[in-house]
Design a protein around this motif. Structure first.
Motif, PDB file in Angstrom:
ATOM      1  N   VAL A 266       0.969  -1.177   0.181  1.00 37.12           N
ATOM      2  CA  VAL A 266      -0.021   0.116   0.032  1.00 37.12           C
ATOM      3  C   VAL A 266       0.871   1.142  -0.098  1.00 37.12           C
ATOM      4  N   ARG A 267       0.500   2.254  -0.783  1.00 32.06           N
ATOM      5  CA  ARG A 267       1.303   3.426  -0.891  1.00 32.06           C
ATOM      6  C   ARG A 267       0.178   4.475  -0.133  1.00 32.06           C
ATOM      7  N   CYS A 268       0.450   4.804   1.021  1.00 28.36           N
ATOM      8  CA  CYS A 268      -0.208   5.601   2.149  1.00 28.36           C
ATOM      9  C   CYS A 268      -0.476   7.008   1.348  1.00 28.36           C
ATOM     10  N   PRO A 269      -1.948   7.378   1.167  1.00 28.29           N
ATOM     11  CA  PRO A 269      -2.216   8.624   0.558  1.00 28.29           C
ATOM     12  C   PRO A 269      -1.900   9.646   1.502  1.00 28.29           C
ATOM     13  N   ASP A 270      -2.178  11.045   1.112  1.00 25.20           N
ATOM     14  CA  ASP A 270      -2.198  12.133   2.019  1.00 25.20           C
ATOM     15  C   ASP A 270      -3.324  12.529   2.796  1.00 25.20           C
ATOM     16  N   GLN A 271      -4.306  11.633   2.522  1.00 24.92           N
ATOM     17  CA  GLN A 271      -5.588  11.847   3.034  1.00 24.92           C
ATOM     18  C   GLN A 271      -5.482  11.078   4.580  1.00 24.92           C
ATOM     19  N   THR A 272      -6.215  11.689   5.666  1.00 19.07           N
ATOM     20  CA  THR A 272      -6.361  11.170   6.911  1.00 19.07           C
ATOM     21  C   THR A 272      -7.560  11.159   7.470  1.00 19.07           C
ATOM     22  N   VAL A 273      -7.863  10.074   8.555  1.00 19.63           N
ATOM     23  CA  VAL A 273      -9.095   9.982   9.175  1.00 19.63           C
ATOM     24  C   VAL A 273      -8.896  10.506  10.576  1.00 19.63           C
ATOM     25  N   VAL A 274      -9.556  11.400  10.889  1.00 19.64           N
ATOM     26  CA  VAL A 274      -9.561  12.175  12.015  1.00 19.64           C
ATOM     27  C   VAL A 274     -10.934  12.408  12.572  1.00 19.64           C
TER      28      VAL A 274
ATOM     29  N   TYR B 180     -11.164  -3.799  12.940  1.00 21.36           N
ATOM     30  CA  TYR B 180     -10.252  -3.698  11.996  1.00 21.36           C
ATOM     31  C   TYR B 180     -10.741  -5.462  11.395  1.00 21.36           C
ATOM     32  N   GLN B 181     -10.993  -5.387  10.227  1.00 12.65           N
ATOM     33  CA  GLN B 181     -11.327  -6.685   9.639  1.00 12.65           C
ATOM     34  C   GLN B 181     -10.325  -7.232   8.735  1.00 12.65           C
ATOM     35  N   LEU B 182     -10.379  -8.595   8.399  1.00  9.09           N
ATOM     36  CA  LEU B 182      -9.473  -9.505   7.505  1.00  9.09           C
ATOM     37  C   LEU B 182      -7.950  -9.041   8.430  1.00  9.09           C
ATOM     38  N   ILE B 183      -7.755  -9.243   9.617  1.00 12.70           N
ATOM     39  CA  ILE B 183      -6.488  -8.966  10.118  1.00 12.70           C
ATOM     40  C   ILE B 183      -5.939 -10.058  10.188  1.00 12.70           C
TER      41      ILE B 183
ATOM     42  N   TRP C 129     -15.057  -0.935   7.681  1.00 13.07           N
ATOM     43  CA  TRP C 129     -14.267  -1.658   6.943  1.00 13.07           C
ATOM     44  C   TRP C 129     -14.970  -2.490   6.008  1.00 13.07           C
ATOM     45  N   GLY C 130     -14.276  -2.989   4.589  1.00 14.80           N
ATOM     46  CA  GLY C 130     -14.995  -3.682   3.786  1.00 14.80           C
ATOM     47  C   GLY C 130     -14.487  -5.152   3.756  1.00 14.80           C
ATOM     48  N   ASN C 131     -14.327  -5.820   2.555  1.00 17.53           N
ATOM     49  CA  ASN C 131     -14.198  -7.268   2.751  1.00 17.53           C
ATOM     50  C   ASN C 131     -12.977  -7.515   1.739  1.00 17.53           C
ATOM     51  N   GLU C 132     -12.149  -6.418   1.381  1.00 23.94           N
ATOM     52  CA  GLU C 132     -11.069  -6.410   0.661  1.00 23.94           C
ATOM     53  C   GLU C 132      -9.886  -5.831   1.486  1.00 23.94           C
TER      54      GLU C 132
ATOM     55  N   GLU D 165      -7.118   2.113   4.055  1.00 18.02           N
ATOM     56  CA  GLU D 165      -8.020   2.712   5.254  1.00 18.02           C
ATOM     57  C   GLU D 165      -7.176   3.036   6.616  1.00 18.02           C
ATOM     58  N   MET D 166      -6.780   1.832   6.966  1.00 18.23           N
ATOM     59  CA  MET D 166      -5.976   1.667   8.312  1.00 18.23           C
ATOM     60  C   MET D 166      -4.729   2.812   8.126  1.00 18.23           C
ATOM     61  N   CYS D 167      -4.113   2.803   6.978  1.00 14.54           N
ATOM     62  CA  CYS D 167      -3.015   3.641   6.902  1.00 14.54           C
ATOM     63  C   CYS D 167      -3.396   5.166   6.965  1.00 14.54           C
ATOM     64  N   LYS D 168      -4.737   5.582   6.467  1.00 11.45           N
ATOM     65  CA  LYS D 168      -5.026   6.899   6.769  1.00 11.45           C
ATOM     66  C   LYS D 168      -5.589   7.149   8.150  1.00 11.45           C
ATOM     67  N   VAL D 169      -5.925   6.160   8.959  1.00  9.44           N
ATOM     68  CA  VAL D 169      -6.735   6.048  10.237  1.00  9.44           C
ATOM     69  C   VAL D 169      -5.276   6.640  10.866  1.00  9.44           C
ATOM     70  N   MET D 170      -4.131   5.759  10.708  1.00 12.61           N
ATOM     71  CA  MET D 170      -2.991   5.886  11.725  1.00 12.61           C
ATOM     72  C   MET D 170      -2.406   7.443  11.353  1.00 12.61           C
ATOM     73  N   LYS D 171      -2.273   7.873   9.984  1.00 14.72           N
ATOM     74  CA  LYS D 171      -1.879   9.114   9.780  1.00 14.72           C
ATOM     75  C   LYS D 171      -2.601  10.178  10.500  1.00 14.72           C
ATOM     76  N   GLY D 172      -4.020  10.054  10.503  1.00 10.43           N
ATOM     77  CA  GLY D 172      -4.914  10.834  11.429  1.00 10.43           C
ATOM     78  C   GLY D 172      -4.722  10.602  13.072  1.00 10.43           C
ATOM     79  N   PHE D 173      -4.493   9.531  13.432  1.00  9.71           N
ATOM     80  CA  PHE D 173      -4.233   9.420  14.751  1.00  9.71           C
ATOM     81  C   PHE D 173      -2.731   9.880  15.214  1.00  9.71           C
ATOM     82  N   HIS D 174      -1.888   9.777  14.568  1.00  7.10           N
ATOM     83  CA  HIS D 174      -0.436  10.245  14.668  1.00  7.10           C
ATOM     84  C   HIS D 174      -0.850  11.952  14.877  1.00  7.10           C
ATOM     85  N   ILE D 175      -1.538  12.502  14.007  1.00  5.84           N
ATOM     86  CA  ILE D 175      -1.757  14.313  14.144  1.00  5.84           C
ATOM     87  C   ILE D 175      -2.453  14.466  15.523  1.00  5.84           C
TER      88      ILE D 175
END
Length: 207
Positions: free
Chosen positions: A65-73, A124-127, A168-171, A178-188
């Motif tokens: 995964v290439r983590c995007p600039d978007q974040t989940v805050v 978090y699904q499919l972990i 979370w979805g099935n893929e 999505e988790m990468c965006k979550v962690m970026k938001g959580f980091h901020i």
């Protein structure tokens, strides 16, 4: 007449307090931290920031995964605004009305943020076993913060879990993205939490 009204109002307030005590309804008290808890919570907050920083650099958690600039805050908590330190000097160009810093409200916002991100990670699904081993320490630090520093009621945590149940979805790939965006938001947000804890520990807001 004025003295009578004052006497009547005082009696009414006293009766209200006595009624709350007799019926067993707790009188709400502002959330605050002792000096000892401030030290503990500051240490745990720093540990959480270090943990999330390491996770963002972990290739196993976000492989392929290439983590995007978007974040989940969690914008509902408004932690950044509520926990902003009081400014002692304001230039005429940036002058604005600033509400007094409330330690209780700031801690409440931090608590809601931590509960939100804990619920996101737990759902978090499919972990895989590897991913679970990487995320478990994060959940442990959050759990310690909630238990030792904020005493969050179980009902609040259940509400947070319900809010993120459809994230979370099935893929696997999309979930890792999505988790990468979550962690970026959580980091901020964790950077904000550390600054707030440092400000509360300094005691400047009580002067």
């Amino acid at each position: 007449m004025a003295n009578f009204n004052l006497y009547f109002t005082s009696c009414a307030l006293l009766l209200a307090v006595c009624w709350r005590a007799s019926t067993g309804i707790p009188v709400p008290t502002p959330l605050s931290l002792s000096a000892e808890k401030c030290a503990l919570c500051s240490t745990l907050s720093k540990a959480l920031l270090q943990n999330i920083t390491q996770l963002l650099n972990n290739e196993e958690l976000f492989h392929g995964v290439r983590c995007p600039d978007q974040t989940v805050v969690n914008n509902k908590a408004e932690t950044a605004l509520t926990c902003a330190p009081i400014l002692t000097q304001i230039s005429s160009c940036t002058a604005q009305n600033i509400s007094p810093f409330s330690e209780s409200k700031c801690l409440e916002k931090i608590m809601k943020d931590l509960a939100y991100y804990a619920a996101v990670i737990q759902s978090y699904q499919l972990i895989t076993a590897t991913e679970a081993a990487l995320l478990d320490p994060t959940l442990e630090i959050i759990q310690r913060l909630l238990e030792k520093c904020f005493l969050m009621p179980a009902g609040e945590r259940e509400s947070s879990e319900e809010n993120v149940s459809q994230m979370w979805g099935n893929e696997s790939y999309n979930n890792r993205l999505e988790m990468c965006k979550v962690m970026k938001g959580f980091h901020i947000r964790t950077i904000t939490i550390n600054r707030a804890m440092g400000y509360i520990s300094s005691g400047d807001h009580r002067q």
